[in-house]
Each structure stands twice: as structure tokens, then as C-alpha cells.
Design an enzyme around this catalytic site. Structure first.
Site, mmCIF file in Angstrom:
data_model
loop_
_atom_site.group_PDB
_atom_site.id
_atom_site.type_symbol
_atom_site.label_atom_id
_atom_site.label_comp_id
_atom_site.label_asym_id
_atom_site.label_seq_id
_atom_site.Cartn_x
_atom_site.Cartn_y
_atom_site.Cartn_z
ATOM 1 N N ASN A 1 -5.976 -10.759 -6.966
ATOM 2 C CA ASN A 1 -6.338 -10.547 -5.441
ATOM 3 C C ASN A 1 -7.183 -11.582 -5.115
ATOM 4 O O ASN A 1 -7.356 -12.596 -4.311
ATOM 5 C CB ASN A 1 -6.311 -10.228 -4.063
ATOM 6 C CG ASN A 1 -6.903 -8.738 -4.238
ATOM 7 O OD1 ASN A 1 -7.207 -8.101 -5.607
ATOM 8 N ND2 ASN A 1 -7.924 -8.159 -3.229
ATOM 9 N N GLN B 1 0.354 -9.532 -5.302
ATOM 10 C CA GLN B 1 -0.795 -11.378 -5.748
ATOM 11 C C GLN B 1 0.993 -11.789 -6.471
ATOM 12 O O GLN B 1 0.459 -13.707 -5.932
ATOM 13 C CB GLN B 1 -1.420 -11.936 -5.622
ATOM 14 C CG GLN B 1 -2.724 -10.964 -5.046
ATOM 15 C CD GLN B 1 -2.705 -10.851 -3.752
ATOM 16 O OE1 GLN B 1 -2.149 -12.599 -3.180
ATOM 17 N NE2 GLN B 1 -3.474 -11.071 -2.297
ATOM 18 N N THR C 1 14.038 5.226 8.947
ATOM 19 C CA THR C 1 15.160 4.504 9.931
ATOM 20 C C THR C 1 14.945 3.160 8.850
ATOM 21 O O THR C 1 13.556 2.686 9.604
ATOM 22 C CB THR C 1 15.663 4.219 11.437
ATOM 23 O OG1 THR C 1 15.636 5.443 11.939
ATOM 24 C CG2 THR C 1 16.354 3.117 11.439
ATOM 25 N N THR D 1 0.810 -0.838 0.036
ATOM 26 C CA THR D 1 -0.676 0.050 0.093
ATOM 27 C C THR D 1 1.217 1.132 0.305
ATOM 28 O O THR D 1 0.329 2.237 -0.217
ATOM 29 C CB THR D 1 -0.402 -0.060 1.010
ATOM 30 O OG1 THR D 1 -1.870 -0.840 1.410
ATOM 31 C CG2 THR D 1 -1.956 1.259 1.275
ATOM 32 N N CYS E 1 -17.966 -6.090 3.939
ATOM 33 C CA CYS E 1 -18.734 -5.650 5.710
ATOM 34 C C CYS E 1 -18.722 -4.203 5.259
ATOM 35 O O CYS E 1 -17.830 -3.813 5.820
ATOM 36 C CB CYS E 1 -19.330 -6.925 6.278
ATOM 37 S SG CYS E 1 -20.605 -6.893 7.257
ATOM 38 N N SER F 1 4.792 -6.868 -1.071
ATOM 39 C CA SER F 1 4.417 -6.590 0.473
ATOM 40 C C SER F 1 4.741 -7.816 0.678
ATOM 41 O O SER F 1 4.698 -9.298 0.136
ATOM 42 C CB SER F 1 3.299 -7.138 0.640
ATOM 43 O OG SER F 1 2.890 -6.013 1.162
ATOM 44 N N GLY F 2 6.057 -8.040 1.799
ATOM 45 C CA GLY F 2 6.873 -9.047 1.986
ATOM 46 C C GLY F 2 5.409 -10.321 2.387
ATOM 47 O O GLY F 2 5.271 -11.134 2.517
ATOM 48 N N HIS F 3 4.692 -9.697 3.146
ATOM 49 C CA HIS F 3 3.686 -11.092 4.257
ATOM 50 C C HIS F 3 2.894 -11.794 3.411
ATOM 51 O O HIS F 3 2.386 -12.634 3.466
ATOM 52 C CB HIS F 3 2.860 -10.269 5.394
ATOM 53 C CG HIS F 3 1.703 -9.918 4.671
ATOM 54 N ND1 HIS F 3 0.039 -9.599 4.711
ATOM 55 C CD2 HIS F 3 1.800 -8.232 3.571
ATOM 56 C CE1 HIS F 3 -0.373 -9.149 3.890
ATOM 57 N NE2 HIS F 3 0.612 -8.322 3.627
#
Ligand code: PLP
Length: 401
Positions: free
Chosen positions: A148, A178, A238, A70, A326, A200-202
Site C-alpha cells: 500500500n 491494493q 445480515t 481487515t 503519528c 475491500s470494496g472502497h
């Protein structure tokens, strides 16, 4: 727990955790510090940058660490708009992640014009519409690599080539959140016309809170996060040394096992898909007619609510997700499935299963055992389902009867 929601996030790989720990415990120094103790931290950040650059066939100086996809997308869109005031038109797709769509809406409020290109019933981008919407004042085209929700893959290679052939000054931003580590991404070949890439790494077994962007050398993009001189003055703050190391390790791991992992994941996904098709009537596979990511299965189950399915799956310890969000108490159908023209009777009953290298065959067998029962039970409660004939009604039953 059976975790089939890997497009939302993934488990941190044990090897990644081991790589991170020293940088939390002993090598915790600020990489900008001058003393010798900080050298390993500084060195680790630059080694990670090189590893990631190598994986993408890019230059290390073209990799910039951020906190998530993001942030990378915000930096790309706002940074290029600020650096190129003469161009005010953005082209994107109707099915991007909110990280792109909400930035575009904000930029519209700030005076940019945005066109949202649609998709067809299979999930493929309307190529003609994309070409038609490119303009003389187009600044940037923002197109995701893989969706996604459905896993549908857009032809980034072709789209970015069309953009550059139309006008080499138009920038191309690709959201690869993705697809990173799952599909080939080479900035010097198939992605050579992509100027900025975000991820994104996750999503690939690194922790949450670390992301990166590729910015091709020479791309006009103003600094988004103003502060210290980190990241060559392009992103203050940092560096998150442990997670940078972790993300690089996750990429190395994925590269080392890519072919076997991906084949195994795809075989399991296909088993789940064909098993569901065999066992449950009145379902469709969203995106089945398009090229799809090997780990994603989006099933539209007609005549029931996806939320009901998810709760029942959750009771059995199965984590999946639905195509509905939702929002303020009302169930909004997914913007991706709406753009695809998924019929109303299935729009709210879509369930996404997304697999990872840790998914086992026993888990898939368990889901195949339980899922048809859940659907049958929920359909018995549906006003759109004729219990006696065990088929859909042409009109919903009167709830008062
Ligand atoms: N883009 C896509 C396609 C995604 O799937 C996601 C997250 O699900 C994002 C962007 C945003 O990622 P993050 O929440 O890590 O910033």
C-alpha cells in the site's frame, strides 16, 4: 480538490451509487426473509457473488462477504489457526499492512510462532529467507500482493507455488486489498496455489464497509463471526445488500475499462514521477527498482519532513499521504521504508501519491508546478540544508546559531 490518495480510499463511482440506491430505498428487505418481496435482495446478493467469482475465476461458493479487508484477514488468520491446532507457525513479511501484522502479533501472544521475512533496498521480498523460514509445522504464509505504501508487487504466483511444493498442507493467504481490479488475479491459474484472498470494496470505487474473501473449497478455516446462518453459516450477520451490489458493480466497471484506465493511470503516474525527478534534486523513488502498481508513486524527499509537505500540499487542495504515522505524539518512520533501508535523511520525508481513473492530466500538471516550490521552501528551513550553497550539509546546522 486534487485527490491523490487513492490507496487510502477511493470516490464511489456514480454507476456504483446508482446500483446501490434501489437496495436502500425500495428493495431494502432482509435477504433471509421468506416473503416474495425479499426475493430481489436475495437474488442480488447471489448475482453479486457470481459476478465477483467470475472476475476471479473462482466458484461462487468460494466467495464470502465481509465488512472490509481487515475482517477478511482476521477471519483467515484466526479461523485457520483455530481449525488446525497441530500447526503453530506462521510466515509473513515485514511490510504487511497492520491488518496482518497486528493479527500475527496477537497470535504470537496466544502461542503461535511468527517469522517476518524482510525485503531488499528495492522493496523486493528476500526469496531465500522466505524459503528458509518454511517449516514442518508451518500453518500459513500470509503475503500481500501489492504494498500500500510503495506499490511494490510481490510474486504471489511464485511464492505460493514454492509453499505448495514444500508442503501442500501449508495454506497461503494473499492480501490483495491494493491490487484487486488493478492487477490480474485468477484463482484458477496464476493464483491457483492461493487458498485465501482478502480485499475491500472502497479501494476500487465501492463504498467503505464492504469487503470479501475468497476461500478455496476444502480449506480448513473455522467460522470467525458466529451468529446467524448467513453466508452458508460461515459468517453470521445480515448481509449488507446495497454495498454487496455496489462492490460487484465496481468490479464490473473496472473489468470493462481495465486496459484503457490502467494505461492512462500509469502514463500520468510516470509523468508525475519523471517531472518530480527533473525538477527536484536529492529525491529517490521508493520501490522504483521493483515491479510496482501502475497508480502508486512514493517519493523520498531528503532533508525534510513528509508532514510539512503534506500540510503545504493540503493548503493548495492536494491530498496525498506520508510514509510516517503519528503515534502517541512521536513521528514513527514507516515500517515499510524502514524494512527497505531507506536512509534516515529521507525516511521522514516520504510522500505517497496514488492515482485513480478520475485523476486528470491538469491535476498532475498542477502538482508538478507546486511541489518543487514546496520542497524548496521547506528545505530552506531545514537544519540539514545549506541555504547559501543550496545543497545538503554534511552535519546539521546548530539550531542555536
Ligand atoms: N491491506 C492493505 C494492503 C491495505 O492497504 C489496507 C488498507 O489500506 C488493508 C489491508 C485494510 O483495509 P480495510 O481498512 O478496508 O479493512
Amino acid at each position: 480538490m486534487i485527490y491523490l490518495d487513492n490507496n487510502a480510499t477511493t470516490a464511489v463511482a456514480p454507476e456504483v451509487l446508482n446500483a446501490i440506491l434501489p437496495f436502500l430505498q425500495t428493495e431494502y428487505y432482509n435477504p433471509s426473509s421468506m416473503y416474495a418481496a425479499a426475493t430481489p435482495a436475495k437474488h442480488a446478493v447471489e448475482t453479486a457473488r457470481k459476478t465477483i467469482a467470475q472476475h476471479l475465476a473462482a466458484e461462487p461458493a468460494e466467495i464470502l462477504f465481509t465488512s472490509c479487508a481487515t475482517e477478511s484477514i482476521n477471519a483467515a488468520l484466526f479461523g485457520t489457526v483455530r481449525a488446525n491446532p497441530n500447526r503453530k507457525h506462521i510466515i509473513t513479511t515485514a511490510v504487511e499492512h497492520p491488518a496482518v501484522l497486528e493479527c500475527c502479533r496477537e497470535l504470537q501472544r496466544q502461542g503461535c510462532e511468527v517469522d517476518y521475512v524482510g525485503i531488499d533496498r528495492n522493496g523486493n521480498l528476500n526469496l531465500g529467507e522466505f524459503v528458509q523460514k518454511l517449516r514442518k509445522d508451518t500453518l500459513i504464509a500470509a503475503v500481500m500482493h501489492a504494498n500500500n505504501e510503495t506499490g511494490v508487487v510481490f510474486p504471489v504466483d511464485r511464492l505460493s507455488r514454492i509453499v505448495k511444493e514444500t508442503d501442500s498442507a501449508i495454506l497461503f493467504l494473499c492480501d490483495a486489498t491494493q491490487s484487486m481490479t488493478k492487477l490480474p488475479i485468477r484463482m484458477n491459474s496464476s493464483f491457483r496455489n492461493v487458498d485465501i484472498l482478502a480485499f475491500s470494496g472502497h479501494k476500487f470505487h465501492a463504498p467503505k464497509g464492504i469487503g470479501a474473501m475468497f476461500i478455496r473449497k476444502g480449506t480448513r478455516c473455522r467460522t470467525f463471526l458466529i451468529g446467524g446462518h448467513q453466508e452458508s453459516g460461515r459468517r453470521g450477520g445480515t448481509e449488507n445488500v446495497p454495498y454487496i451490489v455496489g462492490m460487484s458493480k465496481a468490479i464490473e466497471l473496472a473489468a470493462a475499462t481495465h486496459d484503457t484506465d490502467i494505461q492512462r493511470i500509469e502514463t500520468l503516474r510516470n509523468k508525475l514521477e519523471s517531472g518530480i525527478k527533473e525538477r527536484i534534486p536529492y529525491i529517490e523513488i521508493n520501490g522504483a527498482g521493483a515491479e510496482r502498481m501502475p497508480n502508486t508513486l512514493n517519493v523520498a524527499v531528503h532533508y525534510i519532513e513528509g508532514e510539512g509537505i503534506l500540510y503545504q500540499l493540503s493548503d493548495l487542495g492536494i491530498c496525498a499521504s506520508s510514509g510516517s504515522a503519528c503515534t502517541s505524539g512521536s513521528l514513527e518512520p514507516s515500517h515499510v521504508l524502514s524494512a527497505m533501508g531507506v536512509p534516515f535523511s529521507a525516511m521522514h520525508g516520504s510522500v505517497r501519491f496514488s492515482l485513480s481513473r478520475y485523476t486528470t492530466e491538469a491535476e498532475i500538471d498542477f502538482v508538478l508546478d507546486k511541489f518543487p516550490e514546496i520542497v524548496a521552501n521547506l528545505r530552506r528551513l531545514s537544519l540539514y540544508w545549506d541555504q547559501e550553497k543550496n545543497c545538503p550539509r554534511s552535519e546539521p546546522a546548530n539550531p542555536a546559531v
